[in-house]
Design a protein around this motif. Structure first.
Motif, mmCIF file in Angstrom:
data_model
loop_
_atom_site.group_PDB
_atom_site.id
_atom_site.type_symbol
_atom_site.label_atom_id
_atom_site.label_comp_id
_atom_site.label_asym_id
_atom_site.label_seq_id
_atom_site.Cartn_x
_atom_site.Cartn_y
_atom_site.Cartn_z
ATOM 1 N N GLY A 1 7.531 -2.777 14.329
ATOM 2 C CA GLY A 1 6.982 -2.664 15.676
ATOM 3 C C GLY A 1 5.478 -2.480 15.591
ATOM 4 N N THR A 2 4.740 -3.182 16.421
ATOM 5 C CA THR A 2 3.277 -3.208 16.335
ATOM 6 C C THR A 2 2.656 -1.823 16.363
ATOM 7 N N ASP A 3 3.044 -0.994 17.318
ATOM 8 C CA ASP A 3 2.428 0.330 17.453
ATOM 9 C C ASP A 3 2.720 1.208 16.245
ATOM 10 N N GLU A 4 3.974 1.206 15.789
ATOM 11 C CA GLU A 4 4.338 2.036 14.647
ATOM 12 C C GLU A 4 3.603 1.592 13.384
ATOM 13 N N VAL A 5 3.554 0.288 13.168
ATOM 14 C CA VAL A 5 2.884 -0.242 11.973
ATOM 15 C C VAL A 5 1.396 0.101 11.995
ATOM 16 N N LYS A 6 0.756 -0.075 13.133
ATOM 17 C CA LYS A 6 -0.673 0.239 13.238
ATOM 18 C C LYS A 6 -0.938 1.707 12.927
ATOM 19 N N ALA A 7 -0.030 2.575 13.357
ATOM 20 C CA ALA A 7 -0.203 4.011 13.108
ATOM 21 C C ALA A 7 -0.211 4.303 11.613
ATOM 22 N N PHE A 8 0.688 3.659 10.870
ATOM 23 C CA PHE A 8 0.751 3.902 9.428
ATOM 24 C C PHE A 8 -0.396 3.211 8.693
ATOM 25 N N GLU A 9 -0.813 2.055 9.170
ATOM 26 C CA GLU A 9 -1.961 1.390 8.551
ATOM 27 C C GLU A 9 -3.216 2.238 8.728
ATOM 28 N N SER A 10 -3.379 2.821 9.898
ATOM 29 C CA SER A 10 -4.524 3.706 10.144
ATOM 30 C C SER A 10 -4.423 4.953 9.283
ATOM 31 N N ALA A 11 -3.195 5.462 9.127
ATOM 32 C CA ALA A 11 -2.984 6.647 8.295
ATOM 33 C C ALA A 11 -3.369 6.362 6.853
ATOM 34 N N PHE A 12 -3.026 5.166 6.356
ATOM 35 C CA PHE A 12 -3.360 4.839 4.970
ATOM 36 C C PHE A 12 -4.874 4.758 4.788
ATOM 37 N N GLU A 13 -5.580 4.245 5.768
ATOM 38 C CA GLU A 13 -7.045 4.181 5.688
ATOM 39 C C GLU A 13 -7.634 5.586 5.591
ATOM 40 N N LEU A 14 -7.079 6.528 6.324
ATOM 41 C CA LEU A 14 -7.563 7.912 6.260
ATOM 42 C C LEU A 14 -7.235 8.548 4.908
ATOM 43 N N ILE A 15 -6.085 8.189 4.358
ATOM 44 C CA ILE A 15 -5.698 8.695 3.037
ATOM 45 C C ILE A 15 -6.652 8.171 1.969
ATOM 46 N N VAL A 16 -6.970 6.880 2.046
ATOM 47 C CA VAL A 16 -7.909 6.275 1.104
ATOM 48 C C VAL A 16 -9.268 6.977 1.178
ATOM 49 N N ALA A 17 -9.694 7.288 2.393
ATOM 50 C CA ALA A 17 -10.998 7.954 2.582
ATOM 51 C C ALA A 17 -10.990 9.369 2.015
ATOM 52 N N ALA A 18 -9.832 10.042 2.059
ATOM 53 C CA ALA A 18 -9.744 11.419 1.574
ATOM 54 C C ALA A 18 -9.572 11.483 0.054
ATOM 55 N N ALA A 19 -9.099 10.390 -0.550
ATOM 56 C CA ALA A 19 -8.850 10.358 -1.995
ATOM 57 C C ALA A 19 -10.144 10.133 -2.778
ATOM 58 N N LEU A 20 -10.070 10.362 -4.083
ATOM 59 C CA LEU A 20 -11.224 10.112 -4.943
ATOM 60 C C LEU A 20 -11.498 8.610 -5.013
ATOM 61 N N PRO A 21 -12.761 8.207 -5.137
ATOM 62 C CA PRO A 21 -13.076 6.789 -5.335
ATOM 63 C C PRO A 21 -12.377 6.273 -6.592
ATOM 64 N N VAL A 22 -12.262 4.959 -6.706
ATOM 65 C CA VAL A 22 -11.520 4.350 -7.807
ATOM 66 C C VAL A 22 -12.028 4.793 -9.178
ATOM 67 N N ASP A 23 -13.338 4.752 -9.402
ATOM 68 C CA ASP A 23 -13.882 5.127 -10.711
ATOM 69 C C ASP A 23 -13.642 6.609 -11.011
ATOM 70 N N ASP A 24 -13.824 7.449 -10.005
ATOM 71 C CA ASP A 24 -13.577 8.881 -10.194
ATOM 72 C C ASP A 24 -12.094 9.143 -10.438
ATOM 73 N N HIS B 1 0.869 -1.172 0.000
ATOM 74 C CA HIS B 1 0.000 0.000 0.000
ATOM 75 C C HIS B 1 0.907 1.223 0.000
ATOM 76 N N ILE B 2 0.751 2.064 -1.002
ATOM 77 C CA ILE B 2 1.677 3.180 -1.192
ATOM 78 C C ILE B 2 0.936 4.506 -1.284
ATOM 79 N N TYR B 3 1.421 5.506 -0.524
ATOM 80 C CA TYR B 3 0.958 6.874 -0.744
ATOM 81 C C TYR B 3 2.123 7.643 -1.340
ATOM 82 N N ALA B 4 1.919 8.254 -2.512
ATOM 83 C CA ALA B 4 2.976 8.975 -3.213
ATOM 84 C C ALA B 4 2.552 10.415 -3.445
ATOM 85 N N GLN B 5 3.370 11.349 -2.989
ATOM 86 C CA GLN B 5 3.021 12.750 -3.186
ATOM 87 C C GLN B 5 4.030 13.506 -4.044
#
Length: 292
Positions: A255-278, A115-119
């Motif tokens: 590390g569990t805590d660090e990984v969870k933080a980034f996994e949660s961050a990616f979920e928020l990024i996905v929610a803020a991005a345009l849907p796949v079709d858009d 899962h990649i976020y690229a800016q």
């Protein structure tokens, strides 16, 4: 934040780290385990520190000292033991491929998904050859033309993971979120470069293991604004690894805590991005508006 350098070899370090964790969880000392197997204690110490090879035949007897009988764990460790000393194709490029990049490719080879976020730039797994050469040359001004060509070739070879059905986990599953500004890049030297690159992105969206989203210019604030990162996942029982990018190539976070933080961050990024079709429509519109 805990960081980890996965050298000298990624697989050997992962194997040694897993064995050390299992031994500590069982409350068994190096001396006790070694004595039961008839080993010198220094042998197990070297294996755990990635300085010695563990033969596949010794995996089950060693795990027995830690009361580990889970077949999935045994199979995973045997697989790493078997492949720990294999030389990756990327090593043939010598020092052109930096150590950190070699580490990343080694992880990517064994990964189930990324899962990649690229800016800043389009992810390497999605780059065309022309785009890769221009970006590599631009971000590495001291590189020779041969170095640029070699690194572009490395990126091309990495992309085989997206369609290689012979991988143990099947084709790599990729979920990439790219900022819209990346798609609007214009090359003065190669006017058709981005049109070809965007066409390639559209083609890649047809793969069943591919998800591509666009972060719009008017998106709300989100964690990705702090920088690009990769979430690299592996089959059980291997833990997820995070790769943070920077000008020097990046570094790994575990590390569990660090990984969870980034996994949660990616979920928020996905929610803020345009849907796949858009997102696909946005890529198409930008491509059609690009110089032919």
């Amino acid at each position: 934040m805990a960081t980890v350098r996965l050298v000298p070899t990624v697989r050997r370090r992962r194997l040694g780290g897993a064995l050390r964790k299992l031994r500590n969880q069982a409350g068994v000392s190096i001396e006790t385990a070694s004595e039961a197997l008839g080993w010198d204690p220094s042998k197990l110490s070297r294996i755990e520190n990635a300085k010695a090879h563990l033969p596949v035949k010794d995996v089950v007897p060693l795990l027995a000292q830690f009361n580990v009988t889970d077949p999935d764990v045994t199979k995973a460790l045997e697989g790493l033991a078997q492949d720990a000393n294999k030389t990756g194709w990327w090593t043939t490029y010598g020092n052109v491929v930096a150590n950190g990049y070699k580490d990343y490719i080694g992880l990517e080879e064994d990964a189930e998904s990324a899962h990649i976020y690229a800016q800043g730039v389009i992810p390497g797994l999605l780059q065309t050859g022309a785009y890769a050469r221009e970006i590599i040359a631009g971000t590495g001004p001291s590189m020779t033309l041969d170095d640029v060509a070699a690194l572009a070739e490395v990126r091309k070879k990495r992309q085989a993971a997206l369609t290689d059905a012979t991988r143990p986990t099947g084709p790599l599953k990729l979920w990439a979120v790219t900022h819209q500004a990346i798609l609007s890049y214009r090359s003065a030297a190669h006017p058709t470069l981005m049109r070809e690159q965007l066409r390639h992105l559209l083609d890649m969206t047809e793969l069943p293991n591919m998800t591509i989203q666009v972060m719009p210019m008017d998106a709300p604030a989100h964690p990705g604004m702090a920088g690009s990162f990769h979430v690299i996942r592996f089959p059980s029982p291997w833990p997820t690894v995070i790769n943070l990018e920077n000008m020097r190539g990046g570094y790994f976070v575990e590390g569990t805590d660090e990984v969870k933080a980034f996994e949660s961050a990616f979920e928020l990024i996905v929610a803020a991005a345009l849907p796949v079709d858009d997102s696909r429509e946005t890529i198409k519109k930008i491509m059609e508006g690009n110089s032919a």
